[in-house]
Design a protein around this motif. Sequence first.
Motif, PDB file in Angstrom:
ATOM      1  N   ILE A 337       0.877  -1.175   0.000  1.00  0.00           N
ATOM      2  CA  ILE A 337       0.000   0.000   0.000  1.00  0.00           C
ATOM      3  C   ILE A 337       0.912   1.222   0.000  1.00  0.00           C
ATOM      4  O   ILE A 337       1.589   1.498   0.989  1.00  0.00           O
ATOM      5  CB  ILE A 337      -0.933   0.012   1.220  1.00  0.00           C
ATOM      6  N   VAL A 338       0.950   1.905  -1.122  1.00  0.00           N
ATOM      7  CA  VAL A 338       1.858   3.035  -1.296  1.00  0.00           C
ATOM      8  C   VAL A 338       1.069   4.317  -1.077  1.00  0.00           C
ATOM      9  O   VAL A 338       0.130   4.613  -1.828  1.00  0.00           O
ATOM     10  CB  VAL A 338       2.506   3.021  -2.693  1.00  0.00           C
ATOM     11  N   ALA A 339       1.445   5.078  -0.052  1.00  0.00           N
ATOM     12  CA  ALA A 339       0.681   6.276   0.276  1.00  0.00           C
ATOM     13  C   ALA A 339       1.563   7.293   0.968  1.00  0.00           C
ATOM     14  O   ALA A 339       2.349   6.950   1.862  1.00  0.00           O
ATOM     15  CB  ALA A 339      -0.508   5.934   1.179  1.00  0.00           C
ATOM     16  N   LYS A 340       1.429   8.536   0.567  1.00  0.00           N
ATOM     17  CA  LYS A 340       2.099   9.634   1.262  1.00  0.00           C
ATOM     18  C   LYS A 340       1.344   9.986   2.541  1.00  0.00           C
ATOM     19  O   LYS A 340       1.954  10.357   3.546  1.00  0.00           O
ATOM     20  CB  LYS A 340       2.206  10.850   0.341  1.00  0.00           C
ATOM     21  N   LYS A 341       0.014   9.870   2.500  1.00  0.00           N
ATOM     22  CA  LYS A 341      -0.793  10.169   3.682  1.00  0.00           C
ATOM     23  C   LYS A 341      -0.899   8.911   4.531  1.00  0.00           C
ATOM     24  O   LYS A 341      -1.728   8.025   4.285  1.00  0.00           O
ATOM     25  CB  LYS A 341      -2.173  10.668   3.255  1.00  0.00           C
ATOM     26  N   TRP A 342      -0.043   8.835   5.526  1.00  0.00           N
ATOM     27  CA  TRP A 342       0.044   7.626   6.334  1.00  0.00           C
ATOM     28  C   TRP A 342      -1.246   7.312   7.056  1.00  0.00           C
ATOM     29  O   TRP A 342      -1.587   6.143   7.243  1.00  0.00           O
ATOM     30  CB  TRP A 342       1.189   7.765   7.342  1.00  0.00           C
ATOM     31  N   HIS A 343      -1.963   8.334   7.490  1.00  0.00           N
ATOM     32  CA  HIS A 343      -3.184   8.087   8.245  1.00  0.00           C
ATOM     33  C   HIS A 343      -4.226   7.375   7.391  1.00  0.00           C
ATOM     34  O   HIS A 343      -5.016   6.565   7.891  1.00  0.00           O
ATOM     35  CB  HIS A 343      -3.755   9.395   8.787  1.00  0.00           C
ATOM     36  N   VAL A 344      -4.248   7.631   6.077  1.00  0.00           N
ATOM     37  CA  VAL A 344      -5.193   6.952   5.192  1.00  0.00           C
ATOM     38  C   VAL A 344      -4.806   5.480   5.047  1.00  0.00           C
ATOM     39  O   VAL A 344      -5.650   4.575   5.125  1.00  0.00           O
ATOM     40  CB  VAL A 344      -5.244   7.649   3.820  1.00  0.00           C
ATOM     41  N   ALA A 345      -3.511   5.229   4.823  1.00  0.00           N
ATOM     42  CA  ALA A 345      -3.049   3.844   4.688  1.00  0.00           C
ATOM     43  C   ALA A 345      -3.317   3.052   5.965  1.00  0.00           C
ATOM     44  O   ALA A 345      -3.730   1.882   5.913  1.00  0.00           O
ATOM     45  CB  ALA A 345      -1.564   3.825   4.348  1.00  0.00           C
ATOM     46  N   ARG A 346      -3.118   3.675   7.123  1.00  0.00           N
ATOM     47  CA  ARG A 346      -3.354   2.973   8.390  1.00  0.00           C
ATOM     48  C   ARG A 346      -4.835   2.620   8.566  1.00  0.00           C
ATOM     49  O   ARG A 346      -5.162   1.558   9.107  1.00  0.00           O
ATOM     50  CB  ARG A 346      -2.881   3.834   9.561  1.00  0.00           C
ATOM     51  N   ARG A 347      -5.725   3.517   8.138  1.00  0.00           N
ATOM     52  CA  ARG A 347      -7.162   3.189   8.229  1.00  0.00           C
ATOM     53  C   ARG A 347      -7.487   1.956   7.386  1.00  0.00           C
ATOM     54  O   ARG A 347      -8.271   1.092   7.804  1.00  0.00           O
ATOM     55  CB  ARG A 347      -7.998   4.372   7.753  1.00  0.00           C
ATOM     56  N   LEU A 348      -6.877   1.875   6.219  1.00  0.00           N
ATOM     57  CA  LEU A 348      -7.167   0.738   5.335  1.00  0.00           C
ATOM     58  C   LEU A 348      -6.589  -0.561   5.894  1.00  0.00           C
ATOM     59  O   LEU A 348      -7.264  -1.603   5.876  1.00  0.00           O
ATOM     60  CB  LEU A 348      -6.607   1.018   3.946  1.00  0.00           C
ATOM     61  N   THR A 349      -5.356  -0.525   6.420  1.00  0.00           N
ATOM     62  CA  THR A 349      -4.798  -1.762   6.972  1.00  0.00           C
ATOM     63  C   THR A 349      -5.583  -2.214   8.205  1.00  0.00           C
ATOM     64  O   THR A 349      -5.732  -3.420   8.443  1.00  0.00           O
ATOM     65  CB  THR A 349      -3.309  -1.568   7.345  1.00  0.00           C
ATOM     66  N   ALA A 350      -6.071  -1.275   8.990  1.00  0.00           N
ATOM     67  CA  ALA A 350      -6.888  -1.645  10.155  1.00  0.00           C
ATOM     68  C   ALA A 350      -8.142  -2.384   9.714  1.00  0.00           C
ATOM     69  O   ALA A 350      -8.545  -3.376  10.340  1.00  0.00           O
ATOM     70  CB  ALA A 350      -7.249  -0.401  10.955  1.00  0.00           C
ATOM     71  N   ARG A 351      -8.765  -1.916   8.625  1.00  0.00           N
ATOM     72  CA  ARG A 351      -9.962  -2.584   8.112  1.00  0.00           C
ATOM     73  C   ARG A 351      -9.630  -3.936   7.485  1.00  0.00           C
ATOM     74  O   ARG A 351     -10.407  -4.890   7.579  1.00  0.00           O
ATOM     75  CB  ARG A 351     -10.656  -1.689   7.083  1.00  0.00           C
ATOM     76  N   ILE A 352      -8.467  -4.027   6.829  1.00  0.00           N
ATOM     77  CA  ILE A 352      -8.054  -5.311   6.251  1.00  0.00           C
ATOM     78  C   ILE A 352      -7.879  -6.338   7.361  1.00  0.00           C
ATOM     79  O   ILE A 352      -8.302  -7.501   7.246  1.00  0.00           O
ATOM     80  CB  ILE A 352      -6.742  -5.141   5.442  1.00  0.00           C
ATOM     81  N   ARG A 353      -7.265  -5.927   8.473  1.00  0.00           N
ATOM     82  CA  ARG A 353      -7.097  -6.851   9.599  1.00  0.00           C
ATOM     83  C   ARG A 353      -8.441  -7.242  10.205  1.00  0.00           C
ATOM     84  O   ARG A 353      -8.622  -8.375  10.674  1.00  0.00           O
ATOM     85  CB  ARG A 353      -6.206  -6.212  10.673  1.00  0.00           C
ATOM     86  N   ALA A 354      -9.409  -6.310  10.185  1.00  0.00           N
ATOM     87  CA  ALA A 354     -10.709  -6.584  10.792  1.00  0.00           C
ATOM     88  C   ALA A 354     -11.602  -7.459   9.914  1.00  0.00           C
ATOM     89  O   ALA A 354     -12.374  -8.287  10.432  1.00  0.00           O
ATOM     90  CB  ALA A 354     -11.420  -5.257  11.084  1.00  0.00           C
ATOM     91  N   LEU A 355     -11.509  -7.314   8.584  1.00  0.00           N
ATOM     92  CA  LEU A 355     -12.451  -7.970   7.683  1.00  0.00           C
ATOM     93  C   LEU A 355     -11.871  -9.163   6.947  1.00  0.00           C
ATOM     94  O   LEU A 355     -12.625  -9.916   6.313  1.00  0.00           O
ATOM     95  CB  LEU A 355     -12.981  -6.964   6.654  1.00  0.00           C
ATOM     96  N   THR A 356     -10.547  -9.364   6.998  1.00  0.00           N
ATOM     97  CA  THR A 356      -9.948 -10.482   6.269  1.00  0.00           C
ATOM     98  C   THR A 356      -8.952 -11.197   7.169  1.00  0.00           C
ATOM     99  O   THR A 356      -8.637 -10.744   8.268  1.00  0.00           O
ATOM    100  CB  THR A 356      -9.214 -10.000   4.994  1.00  0.00           C
ATOM    101  N   ALA A 357      -8.435 -12.302   6.666  1.00  0.00           N
ATOM    102  CA  ALA A 357      -7.390 -13.040   7.382  1.00  0.00           C
ATOM    103  C   ALA A 357      -6.004 -12.683   6.863  1.00  0.00           C
ATOM    104  O   ALA A 357      -5.009 -13.316   7.241  1.00  0.00           O
ATOM    105  CB  ALA A 357      -7.625 -14.542   7.218  1.00  0.00           C
TER     106      ALA A 357
END
Length: 525
Positions: A337-357
């Motif tokens: 996940i390539v992103a300059k805005k770290w807070h956006v990337a962190r929101r997405l990884t948090a959801r990936i951990r919550a919704l997937t394995a």
Amino acid sequence: MARIAFILLTHKDPEGVIDHARRLTATGDYVTIHYDRRAAKADYLQIRAALQDNPGVAFANRRHKCGWGEWSLVAASLEALREAERRFPTATHFYLLSGDCMPIKSAEYTRQFLDAEECDYIEAVDFHEGNWIKTGLREERLIYRHWFNERTQHKAFYASLNLQKRLGLARPTPEGLQIMIGSQWWCLRRQTVEDVLALIDQRPELLRFFRTTWIPDETFFQTLVMHVVPKTQVRRHSPTFLMFTDYGMPVTFYNDHYDLLLRQNYLFARKISPEAAELRERLGMVWQARGMSFAVSNEGPRLHRFLTERGRVGRRFAPRFWETELAAQREHVIGLIVAKKWHVARRLTARIRALTAIPAVDYLFDEVDAHLPDLGGIASSVAKRDRHRRALVKLLFEEFETQQLVICVDSSALPLIADLAGGKPQTRILFIDGDFDDAYIRGHMKRIGVAGDETPDEVIRRLVPVVRDDLLHEVERLRDMNFPHFNVISPGAGIAMNAAAIARFLEVPDEIAHDLAATPQLFSD
């Protein structure tokens, strides 16, 4: 109230030396001058004639022919220091300057600064453990004797050094001394100066030792001050602002650096260009000003580094992220996940951990808290992770017992991204696109140290388009690399298009991809 005796080491520009001495003594301080004996005698006589009637000016009793890296620089400093200590009994502090130094604060501010704490200002780190020396000779500076100048007598310097090595002529350091190293430029209290001079009178072997060390101006005073002064009374940084280029040369300041210099948390700066007449004049007026306030932001080194690095592409000799012997296998999939805005990337990884394995970690090479499992000492610090990058990623696959792993990467890390994409595992990229408005750019500048809380708004306003162009250039370079598995999400694309990109990136069902794309406030700043 503090009264300063300046130790002025000079070798050129007699008119500038005269002006400098008059300026510093006009506010009630003192100057003792050592003028290099290599310089023209007529220049020295000109300086003496112009300043002979100034009661605040003294001259070193003996002039030395000074050379870079030689004992002569310390000898010149000691000669002038002894004379200053003798001639100016009311001086409370002794400040070592070069002819290229200029004040960046007023005399009034400087006295208040020195009166605020009962301490000395000298950079002093452990010679062996401080990592102050970046290249060249290290321990050899001390344990072997150096009679030749490495710059002007290169062959003789190394012939002498190699002969001593072959004959086993290494010597011990003086008993009871911890060798320290740091910048040549310092400001010491009177008692400290008296104690240092007394110490070398009592122990002549100290002069014998340092006289044949290499670059002793970086170790002599630094070592002896720390020997005679309690650590709690030493601020281990120079009071003089200086920066170095990538080539190890001092940065030279010109007329347009005036505002930058005044914002630095230092008292003097070097080195000021001899051609910067306007800057010298303005800084001279600053020294004599009364009631002048200074907004200190201290962003100088990072701002200089940022501006000088613009336009460079890639990192030469950068360590590879992935190497064959410790590589993941072909069946592994790395999602970046390539992103300059770290807070956006962190929101997405948090959801990936919550919704997937699928294991998803944050910026593991940039921040300590990156949602890593316990990997022991290898992950205890960002620096250690960076030193063991290959082993760390391999361990992550093993620890998670997975074939797929998601990692966040800053968009500036193009060499790292290219290395991953060229390795054995399949590498997929999800680029988080977005706009960089002025508010974000200003915050980004503060985060990377290009600007501080006290940086004038006019400076920030001028830098905003420069920084924005750099960020956009990063994006263009990333797109131009034409990765085969490259997907993009953005706030303007809509949930449906973003969900399709996420589905391709993670290979998850459309429903899960839709839920990930619909993460509340995903792109919000």
